[in-house]
Design a protein around this motif. Structure first.
Motif, PDB file in Angstrom:
ATOM      1  N   ALA A 164      18.848  42.466  45.159  1.00  0.00           N
ATOM      2  CA  ALA A 164      19.894  41.459  44.986  1.00  0.00           C
ATOM      3  C   ALA A 164      19.576  40.515  43.831  1.00  0.00           C
ATOM      4  N   GLN A 165      18.310  40.136  43.689  1.00  0.00           N
ATOM      5  CA  GLN A 165      17.924  39.247  42.596  1.00  0.00           C
ATOM      6  C   GLN A 165      18.127  39.915  41.246  1.00  0.00           C
ATOM      7  N   GLN A 180      12.724  43.835  53.791  1.00  0.00           N
ATOM      8  CA  GLN A 180      13.370  42.586  53.409  1.00  0.00           C
ATOM      9  C   GLN A 180      13.047  42.238  51.951  1.00  0.00           C
ATOM     10  N   ALA A 181      11.813  42.451  51.536  1.00  0.00           N
ATOM     11  CA  ALA A 181      11.433  42.168  50.151  1.00  0.00           C
ATOM     12  C   ALA A 181      12.172  43.075  49.171  1.00  0.00           C
ATOM     13  N   VAL A 211      22.552  38.716  51.415  1.00  0.00           N
ATOM     14  CA  VAL A 211      22.196  38.450  50.019  1.00  0.00           C
ATOM     15  C   VAL A 211      23.115  39.216  49.064  1.00  0.00           C
ATOM     16  N   LEU A 230      15.772  41.761  48.827  1.00  0.00           N
ATOM     17  CA  LEU A 230      15.810  40.548  47.999  1.00  0.00           C
ATOM     18  C   LEU A 230      15.589  40.882  46.524  1.00  0.00           C
TER      19      LEU A 230
END
Length: 249
Positions: free
Chosen positions: A79-80, A72-73, A244, A76
């Motif tokens: 996507a960030q 999950q990290a 995301v 993210l």
């Protein structure tokens, strides 16, 4: 020699040593020995096996949960980084800015709609995703900034593309199952032994005892299913979501 053969030899050797010691000790017991003065070995062993298996289950659940959190990290972070690319090219010329943002949108749409199913079904990334990311990197690095603002934003944009690529690589490593086969062998065998030991006790057919035995077996099955489900972070059930990436579009 494979690890399975080594494991089998070790297990057989340990069992043989224990049985031999018990048999030799039994022959040396005096006739006036009273077995009622010692605790019930069966109840003690059932309790210890249950405790040990509970620890193994807890470690397995913690391991797959940590793996899901890491996946999950990575999602993210990827996507960030792509979001930062779209935001930082605001100072670029319109033609270059629109081209870079179109590359980001094409990559994000492919990852969310196509690559997610590839990871779920095959446990690996799609080559098409790598091609789209390479296209984004080429459009970013080939740009020759003319203004001061564009020059200041150039290196951060390149760094964010590199960060997205690194996060993508980490996501690829988490795409498949991470639990080794030998661990699954131990979990399933331990479950069979733990549930089977119920029948060594003086269990009767009362509704209360049957209910407890059924609930205990159902709990073991649920925990094994939970480990199996969490072992594939991009599978089904409690899988990592691709929302995301859709939010970038």
């Amino acid at each position: 020699m494979s690890q399975w053969v080594v494991l089998l030899i070790a297990m057989v050797a340990v069992c043989a040593v224990v049985v031999t010691v018990v048999v030799l000790r039994q022959r040396r017991i005096a006739e006036d020995d009273d077995p009622t003065e010692t605790p019930d070995v069966i109840e003690y062993m059932v309790m210890m096996i249950g405790v040990i298996y509970a620890i193994v289950l807890g470690l397995a659940i913690a391991g797959v949960w940590e793996g899901r959190g890491a996946a999950q990290a990575d999602v993210l972070a990827e996507a960030q980084a792509l979001h930062e690319v779209k935001a930082r090219v605001q100072v670029y010329p319109v033609q270059v800015r629109d081209k870079v943002r179109a590359d980001v949108d094409a990559y994000a749409a492919f990852v969310a709609d196509k690559e997610w199913s590839t990871m779920r079904d095959h446990g690996e990334l799609s080559p098409r995703g790598a091609q789209l990311l390479d296209q984004l990197r080429a459009d970013v690095t080939q740009f020759d900034p003319k203004s001061d603002l564009a020059a200041q934003a150039y290196q951060p944009v390149v760094d964010e593309v590199a960060a997205a690529d690194a996060a993508r690589a980490e996501r690829g490593q988490s795409a498949g199952a991470t639990m080794p086969g030998v661990v699954w062998f131990g979990l399933i065998t331990g479950a069979l032994v733990t549930v089977g030991l119920i029948f060594t006790l003086q269990i009767r057919r009362s509704a209360k005892e049957l209910l407890l035995a059924g609930l205990f077996s159902a709990l073991i099955a649920f925990l094994l299913f939970l480990i199996w489900d969490l072992d594939a972070p991009f599978g089904s059930g409690l899988a990592v979501s691709a929302d995301v990436f859709r939010q970038l579009l």
